[in-house]
Write a protein that holds these residues in place. Sequence first.
Motif, PDB file in Angstrom:
ATOM      1  N   LEU A  13       0.862  -1.419  -0.037  1.00  0.00           N
ATOM      2  CA  LEU A  13       0.316   0.007  -0.125  1.00  0.00           C
ATOM      3  C   LEU A  13       0.641   1.374   0.016  1.00  0.00           C
ATOM      4  CD1 LEU A  13      -2.819  -0.939   2.683  1.00  0.00           C
ATOM      5  CD2 LEU A  13      -2.634  -1.359   0.521  1.00  0.00           C
ATOM      6  N   TYR A  22       3.674   0.081   2.662  1.00  0.00           N
ATOM      7  CA  TYR A  22       3.934  -0.156   3.459  1.00  0.00           C
ATOM      8  C   TYR A  22       3.278  -1.967   3.177  1.00  0.00           C
ATOM      9  CZ  TYR A  22       1.226  -3.200   6.697  1.00  0.00           C
ATOM     10  OH  TYR A  22       0.606  -4.044   7.671  1.00  0.00           O
ATOM     11  N   ARG A  32      -8.968  -6.860   4.198  1.00  0.00           N
ATOM     12  CA  ARG A  32      -8.023  -6.395   4.160  1.00  0.00           C
ATOM     13  C   ARG A  32      -7.596  -4.717   3.618  1.00  0.00           C
ATOM     14  NH1 ARG A  32      -6.315  -4.060   8.200  1.00  0.00           N
ATOM     15  NH2 ARG A  32      -4.033  -4.685   8.868  1.00  0.00           N
ATOM     16  N   HIS A  36      -7.562  -0.679   5.408  1.00  0.00           N
ATOM     17  CA  HIS A  36      -6.512   0.021   4.953  1.00  0.00           C
ATOM     18  C   HIS A  36      -7.731   1.162   4.790  1.00  0.00           C
ATOM     19  CE1 HIS A  36      -3.448  -2.822   6.498  1.00  0.00           C
ATOM     20  NE2 HIS A  36      -3.305  -3.195   5.300  1.00  0.00           N
ATOM     21  N   LYS A  37      -8.616   1.053   3.861  1.00  0.00           N
ATOM     22  CA  LYS A  37      -9.316   1.887   3.545  1.00  0.00           C
ATOM     23  C   LYS A  37      -9.747   3.226   4.168  1.00  0.00           C
ATOM     24  CE  LYS A  37      -9.111   0.717  -1.595  1.00  0.00           C
ATOM     25  NZ  LYS A  37      -8.737   1.875  -1.800  1.00  0.00           N
ATOM     26  N   THR A  45      -0.814   1.801   8.821  1.00  0.00           N
ATOM     27  CA  THR A  45      -1.138   2.491   7.653  1.00  0.00           C
ATOM     28  C   THR A  45      -2.117   3.772   8.266  1.00  0.00           C
ATOM     29  OG1 THR A  45      -3.137   0.591   7.655  1.00  0.00           O
ATOM     30  CG2 THR A  45      -1.008   0.427   6.176  1.00  0.00           C
ATOM     31  N   LYS A  46      -2.829   3.938   9.337  1.00  0.00           N
ATOM     32  CA  LYS A  46      -3.752   4.609   9.142  1.00  0.00           C
ATOM     33  C   LYS A  46      -2.860   6.171   9.182  1.00  0.00           C
ATOM     34  CE  LYS A  46      -7.971   5.575  12.694  1.00  0.00           C
ATOM     35  NZ  LYS A  46      -8.351   5.266  13.440  1.00  0.00           N
ATOM     36  N   LYS A  51      -3.870   4.022   1.947  1.00  0.00           N
ATOM     37  CA  LYS A  51      -4.726   3.792   0.995  1.00  0.00           C
ATOM     38  C   LYS A  51      -4.670   2.578  -0.156  1.00  0.00           C
ATOM     39  CE  LYS A  51      -7.848   6.339   4.295  1.00  0.00           C
ATOM     40  NZ  LYS A  51      -8.950   7.395   4.477  1.00  0.00           N
TER      41      LYS A  51
END
Length: 100
Positions: A13, A22, A32, A36-37, A45-46, A51
């Motif tokens: 990502l 990532y 998954r 993430h989105k 990731t957040k 995303k």
Amino acid sequence: MLKNVHQYYVYILTNKRNGTLYIGITNSLERRVQEHKEGVIDGFTKKYGLKTLVYFETHQNVNDAITREKRLKKWKRQWKIDMIEKDNPNWSDLAYDWYS
């Protein structure tokens, strides 16, 4: 008789072209990536807004997938970029039309 066939995914990502990368592993890529989105899980990731799915590969054996994930994480950044751009030169979101 066929045994249950499992699939595992190693994926990358990003937040933008040549942005933060990532590398992760999952047994359900669609679920998954959606997590993430939507930012439902706190973490790297957040925090960095990663995303956009730019790369993934499929493995039948979980140990192979884990080994591959670990190897990719040790790669030089440019090697990762080259791998992404080989199949996805525009860094398109490969999950763009998965959700409605």
